[in-house]
Design an enzyme around this catalytic site. Structure first.
Site, PDB file in Angstrom:
ATOM      1  N   TYR A  12       0.825  -1.202   0.000  1.00 28.29           N
ATOM      2  CA  TYR A  12       0.000   0.000   0.000  1.00 28.29           C
ATOM      3  C   TYR A  12       0.866   1.261   0.000  1.00 28.29           C
ATOM      4  O   TYR A  12       1.799   1.409   0.791  1.00 28.29           O
ATOM      5  CB  TYR A  12      -0.926   0.040   1.220  1.00 28.29           C
ATOM      6  CG  TYR A  12      -1.664   1.358   1.341  1.00 28.29           C
ATOM      7  CD1 TYR A  12      -2.708   1.657   0.478  1.00 28.29           C
ATOM      8  CD2 TYR A  12      -1.286   2.310   2.285  1.00 28.29           C
ATOM      9  CE1 TYR A  12      -3.369   2.866   0.542  1.00 28.29           C
ATOM     10  CE2 TYR A  12      -1.947   3.526   2.365  1.00 28.29           C
ATOM     11  CZ  TYR A  12      -2.984   3.800   1.497  1.00 28.29           C
ATOM     12  OH  TYR A  12      -3.633   5.000   1.561  1.00 28.29           O
ATOM     13  N   HIS A  33      -4.174  16.411  -3.163  1.00 27.44           N
ATOM     14  CA  HIS A  33      -4.538  16.561  -1.754  1.00 27.44           C
ATOM     15  C   HIS A  33      -4.348  17.983  -1.236  1.00 27.44           C
ATOM     16  O   HIS A  33      -4.756  18.282  -0.103  1.00 27.44           O
ATOM     17  CB  HIS A  33      -3.731  15.588  -0.898  1.00 27.44           C
ATOM     18  CG  HIS A  33      -4.204  14.166  -0.985  1.00 27.44           C
ATOM     19  ND1 HIS A  33      -4.440  13.526  -2.177  1.00 27.44           N
ATOM     20  CD2 HIS A  33      -4.489  13.242  -0.018  1.00 27.44           C
ATOM     21  CE1 HIS A  33      -4.840  12.281  -1.950  1.00 27.44           C
ATOM     22  NE2 HIS A  33      -4.886  12.093  -0.641  1.00 27.44           N
ATOM     23  N   ASN A  86       0.907  11.990   5.292  1.00 29.59           N
ATOM     24  CA  ASN A  86       0.342  11.291   6.439  1.00 29.59           C
ATOM     25  C   ASN A  86       0.956  11.843   7.715  1.00 29.59           C
ATOM     26  O   ASN A  86       2.129  12.219   7.739  1.00 29.59           O
ATOM     27  CB  ASN A  86       0.652   9.807   6.350  1.00 29.59           C
ATOM     28  CG  ASN A  86      -0.553   8.962   5.973  1.00 29.59           C
ATOM     29  OD1 ASN A  86      -0.469   7.750   5.990  1.00 29.59           O
ATOM     30  ND2 ASN A  86      -1.677   9.557   5.650  1.00 29.59           N
ATOM     31  N   TYR A 102     -17.373  31.947  45.772  1.00 25.44           N
ATOM     32  CA  TYR A 102     -16.576  30.840  45.248  1.00 25.44           C
ATOM     33  C   TYR A 102     -15.429  31.303  44.350  1.00 25.44           C
ATOM     34  O   TYR A 102     -14.375  30.663  44.291  1.00 25.44           O
ATOM     35  CB  TYR A 102     -17.469  29.894  44.434  1.00 25.44           C
ATOM     36  CG  TYR A 102     -18.451  29.082  45.241  1.00 25.44           C
ATOM     37  CD1 TYR A 102     -18.530  29.184  46.632  1.00 25.44           C
ATOM     38  CD2 TYR A 102     -19.319  28.202  44.598  1.00 25.44           C
ATOM     39  CE1 TYR A 102     -19.438  28.441  47.350  1.00 25.44           C
ATOM     40  CE2 TYR A 102     -20.240  27.445  45.321  1.00 25.44           C
ATOM     41  CZ  TYR A 102     -20.295  27.572  46.690  1.00 25.44           C
ATOM     42  OH  TYR A 102     -21.191  26.830  47.389  1.00 25.44           O
ATOM     43  N   ARG A 114     -12.645  31.886  46.991  1.00 25.88           N
ATOM     44  CA  ARG A 114     -12.185  30.819  47.880  1.00 25.88           C
ATOM     45  C   ARG A 114     -12.052  29.456  47.211  1.00 25.88           C
ATOM     46  O   ARG A 114     -11.363  28.575  47.734  1.00 25.88           O
ATOM     47  CB  ARG A 114     -13.084  30.716  49.115  1.00 25.88           C
ATOM     48  CG  ARG A 114     -14.521  30.312  48.877  1.00 25.88           C
ATOM     49  CD  ARG A 114     -15.255  30.337  50.222  1.00 25.88           C
ATOM     50  NE  ARG A 114     -16.684  30.292  50.085  1.00 25.88           N
ATOM     51  CZ  ARG A 114     -17.421  29.230  50.426  1.00 25.88           C
ATOM     52  NH1 ARG A 114     -16.856  28.124  50.856  1.00 25.88           N
ATOM     53  NH2 ARG A 114     -18.732  29.282  50.306  1.00 25.88           N
ATOM     54  N   PHE A 141      -2.012   7.504  12.030  1.00 25.66           N
ATOM     55  CA  PHE A 141      -2.378   8.838  11.548  1.00 25.66           C
ATOM     56  C   PHE A 141      -3.653   9.363  12.189  1.00 25.66           C
ATOM     57  O   PHE A 141      -3.982  10.540  12.066  1.00 25.66           O
ATOM     58  CB  PHE A 141      -2.568   8.819  10.029  1.00 25.66           C
ATOM     59  CG  PHE A 141      -3.449   7.684   9.559  1.00 25.66           C
ATOM     60  CD1 PHE A 141      -4.802   7.666   9.841  1.00 25.66           C
ATOM     61  CD2 PHE A 141      -2.900   6.623   8.842  1.00 25.66           C
ATOM     62  CE1 PHE A 141      -5.607   6.614   9.424  1.00 25.66           C
ATOM     63  CE2 PHE A 141      -3.699   5.575   8.415  1.00 25.66           C
ATOM     64  CZ  PHE A 141      -5.062   5.570   8.700  1.00 25.66           C
ATOM     65  N   GLU A 196     -12.542   5.904   5.213  1.00 30.26           N
ATOM     66  CA  GLU A 196     -12.137   6.628   6.427  1.00 30.26           C
ATOM     67  C   GLU A 196     -13.419   7.023   7.155  1.00 30.26           C
ATOM     68  O   GLU A 196     -13.888   8.154   7.096  1.00 30.26           O
ATOM     69  CB  GLU A 196     -11.288   7.838   6.035  1.00 30.26           C
ATOM     70  CG  GLU A 196      -9.992   7.399   5.327  1.00 30.26           C
ATOM     71  CD  GLU A 196      -9.441   8.424   4.358  1.00 30.26           C
ATOM     72  OE1 GLU A 196      -9.947   9.561   4.340  1.00 30.26           O
ATOM     73  OE2 GLU A 196      -8.505   8.080   3.619  1.00 30.26           O
TER      74      GLU A 196
END
Length: 505
Positions: free
Chosen positions: A53, A83, A195, A279, A282, A328, A413
Site C-alpha cells: 500500500y 490533496h 500522512n 466561590y 475561595r 495517523f 475513512e
C-alpha cells in the site's frame, strides 16, 4: 536563540516551545543511519514486486489499484497535488515552522521510507526562511492532516505559495531565491510527508504554550483580587487541600498563599465580620487546580505525540516489511485539545466572576465600578461587559470537537478525530483568555489603590507597579481600549511573578 537539535523520539516540550518561539532547528545527523535503512528497504520492497500500500498502489478507497513501476514517482506527485485542497487564511508562520520541525522529528525515526536528501530539503527551507503557505482549514484529523501537509509538501516540490523574506510568492520563486532545488519525490515519500498528525499537534502545542503563560498569570490576578476584595486566607490553608489530595489544587493553594504572604491588607481584616467569600475567590485552588491537572494531562499526551511516527504504512527495514495501521488517526490530539479548551473556558469564567465582584459595590464595598466619582464616570462598567463577552465566546468554543465525526473517502475513512480544528481554536481561545485576565489585572490594581495606605504583599506590589508603569490609575473616565490591550500584552507575553505552577515546566 541557540539552535534546537531535533533528536527523533527524544524531544521534550521545552524543545518544542523553543522552536515555536523562533529558535532555529536541525535534524540530528545521527538519525541518518535509520533514515537511510528505511529508504533502502523501500527500494528492496519495490524490486521484490510485492504489492505494498502506498508504494505501488492507489490511496484510500483506491488502494486495490496496482500502479506500474514506471509511474511510481508520478503517483507521489499526483498524490500531493490532488490533496492540496485547503481553504482559509494561512496558518501563522510560527505554527508552520513547528509543523516542519515535527515532521523532521517523525520522519527522522527511520520508519517512513523517505530519503535523507528529501528531509534535508525541508530542513533547508526552514533554515533559509522559506515558509510554505498552509491554509488553516481542510483537515478532519484522520488519515493524517492530509490537506495542510500536502500544501507543505507541494512547496517543497516548487508548487503552491511560500513566504520568503516577508513576501508571499510562488514557492518555485522562493526556493530559487534561497538556492534550494525543488524535490522530486521517490516512491512512498509523498505519502510519508502527507500522512501524520503534525499539523494538529503543532496547533495544540501552540495553544498549550500560550495557555500555560496565561494560566500562571491567572494565579497572580486571582491573588490580586483576593487582596483587593479583602478576601480570607483561610480557604488556602494547606490542611484543607491535603485532605482532598488533588495535586493541582495543593499547588495552587500554596501559590496563592505565597503571593499574599506579608500583605498589610490581609492583616487589616483578620477579625472582620465576613464568614465566607464567594466561590470565585475561595474555590480558586479547586477550580484552577483541576484546570492545571487537565493541562498537564494534555501536555503529556502532546509530548508523546510530538515524538511519534504517525504516517502509514510504516517500514521495518530489518524484515523489509511495510505494515499498514492507523497511527495517523489524531484521536489523542483531539482529546488533548478538548481538555485544553475546557481548561481555558473555566479559567476565564472564574476570572470574569472576580471582575464582576470587584466592580459591584454591593459585594466589594468599594466605589461603584471602581470609579472615584461614580455617576459622572462609568469606571470599569463596560470593561466587565467585554470580559463577559470573551468568556461566553470561549464557553461556546469549548464544546468537544472529538465527539464529532463524519465519514470520508467513500466510507473507507469512516471515523475521524476532528483534531485539527479542535486544536486550531486554542490560539483564539488563549487570546480571549488573555483579554479577560488583562481586564482582571487592571481592575484588581485599581481596587488595590483604594486600600492605600495599606499595601499588598511585596510580590504583588511588584506586579501592581508593573501594571502602573503601563497603565495609570483611573480617576476620570478615559479611552480604555488601549489600557485593555496593554494589560492583555502583559498577560500573554511573560509570567508576571516567579515560582508559580504551570503545565509546562
Amino acid at each position: 536563540m541557540s539552535q534546537v537539535v531535533i533528536r527523533p523520539g527524544g524531544m521534550d516540550l521545552a524543545d518544542w516551545e523553543r522552536v515555536y518561539s523562533g529558535s532555529g532547528f536541525a535534524l540530528d545527523p545521527a538519525a541518518r543511519v535509520a533514515v537511510d535503512a528505511s529508504a533502502q528497504s523501500v527500494e528492496r520492497l519495490i524490486r521484490s514486486g510485492r504489492t505494498v500500500y502506498g508504494l505501488n498502489t492507489g490511496f484510500g478507497k483506491l488502494a486495490h489499484t496496482r500502479i506500474a513501476p514506471d509511474q511510481l514517482g508520478l503517483l507521489q506527485q499526483r498524490l500531493v497535488e490532488s490533496h492540496a485542497v485547503g481553504l482559509g487564511e494561512p496558518l501563522p508562520a510560527a505554527v508552520v515552522r513547528l509543523i516542519m520541525a515535527l515532521k523532521l522529528a517523525s520522519l527522522g525515526r527511520g520508519a517512513s521510507g523517505i530519503r535523507w536528501s528529501t528531509l534535508m530539503t525541508l530542513q533547508a527551507m526552514a533554515e533559509a526562511g522559506v515558509t510554505p503557505i498552509i491554509p488553516e482549514k481542510g483537515s478532519v484529523g484522520a488519515s493524517g492532516d492530509l490537506a495542510p501537509l500536502a500544501h507543505m509538501t507541494l512547496a517543497m516540490m516548487g508548487g503552491g505559495d511560500a513566504v520568503y523574506r516577508g513576501e508571499r510568492m510562488p514557492a518555485a520563486k522562493a526556493l530559487a531565491a534561497a538556492g534550494i532545488t525543488p524535490v522530486e519525490l521517490a516512491p512512498k515519500e509523498g505519502l510519508a510527508l502527507l500522512n501524520g498528525t503534525q499539523v494538529s499537534t503543532a496547533l495544540a502545542l501552540a495553544g498549550l504554550f500560550q495557555l500555560n503563560t496565561a494560566f500562571s498569570n491567572a494565579v497572580i490576578t486571582g491573588a490580586l483580587s483576593v487582596d483587593a476584595a479583602k478576601g480570607s486566607l483561610v480557604p488556602f490553608d494547606p490542611r484543607i487541600h491535603a485532605l482532598r489530595g488533588q495535586q493541582g489544587q495543593i499547588e495552587i493553594a500554596a501559590g496563592i498563599r505565597a503571593l499574599l504572604a506579608g500583605s498589610e491588607i490581609v492583616s487589616s481584616h483578620t477579625d472582620c465580620e465576613k464568614v465566607q467569600d464567594p466561590y470565585c475567590l475561595r474555590c480558586q485552588p479547586q477550580v484552577m487546580g483541576a484546570a492545571l491537572d487537565l493541562m498537564r494531562s494534555a501536555a503529556r499526551v502532546l509530548e508523546v505525540e510530538a515524538n511519534a511516527v504517525t504516517d502509514n504504512p510504516l517500514i521495518f527495514p530489518d524484515q523489509d516489511e511495510a505494515l499498514s495501521g492507523g497511527n495517523f488517526h489524531a484521536e489523542p490530539v483531539a482529546f488533548a485539545a478538548d481538555q485544553l479548551a475546557l481548561a481555558a473556558a473555566e479559567i476565564g469564567s472564574l476570572s470574569e466572576r472576580r471582575v464582576a465582584l470587584l466592580t459591584d459595590a454591593s459585594q466589594s464595598r468599594l466605589p461603584a465600578f471602581l470609579s472615584p466619582e461614580p455617576g459622572l464616570n462609568s469606571g470599569y462598567m463596560i470593561a466587565h461587559v467585554t470580559a463577559a463577552a470573551l468568556v461566553s465566546e470561549n464557553k461556546q468554543r469549548a464544546y468537544p470537537a472529538s465527539v464529532d465525526s463524519i465519514p470520508t473517502s467513500a466510507n473507507q475513512e469512516d471515523h475521524v478525530s476532528m483534531a485539527t480544528h479542535g486544536a486550531r481554536r486554542l490560539l483564539d481561545m488563549a487570546d480571549n483568555l488573555c483579554g479577560v485576565l488583562g481586564i482582571e489585572l487592571i481592575v484588581a490594581a485599581q481596587a488595590l489603590d483604594f486600600h492605600a495606605p495599606l499595601s499588598t504583599s511585596q510580590r504583588l506590589r511588584a506586579v501592581h507597579d508593573r501594571v502602573r508603569s503601563d497603565i495609570p490609575e483611573l480617576r476620570d473616565d478615559r479611552y480604555l481600549a488601549p489600557d485593555l490591550e496593554a494589560a492583555k500584552r502583559l498577560i500573554s507575553t511573560a509570567v508576571l511573578a516567579d515560582g508559580l505552577p504551570g503545565a509546562v515546566q
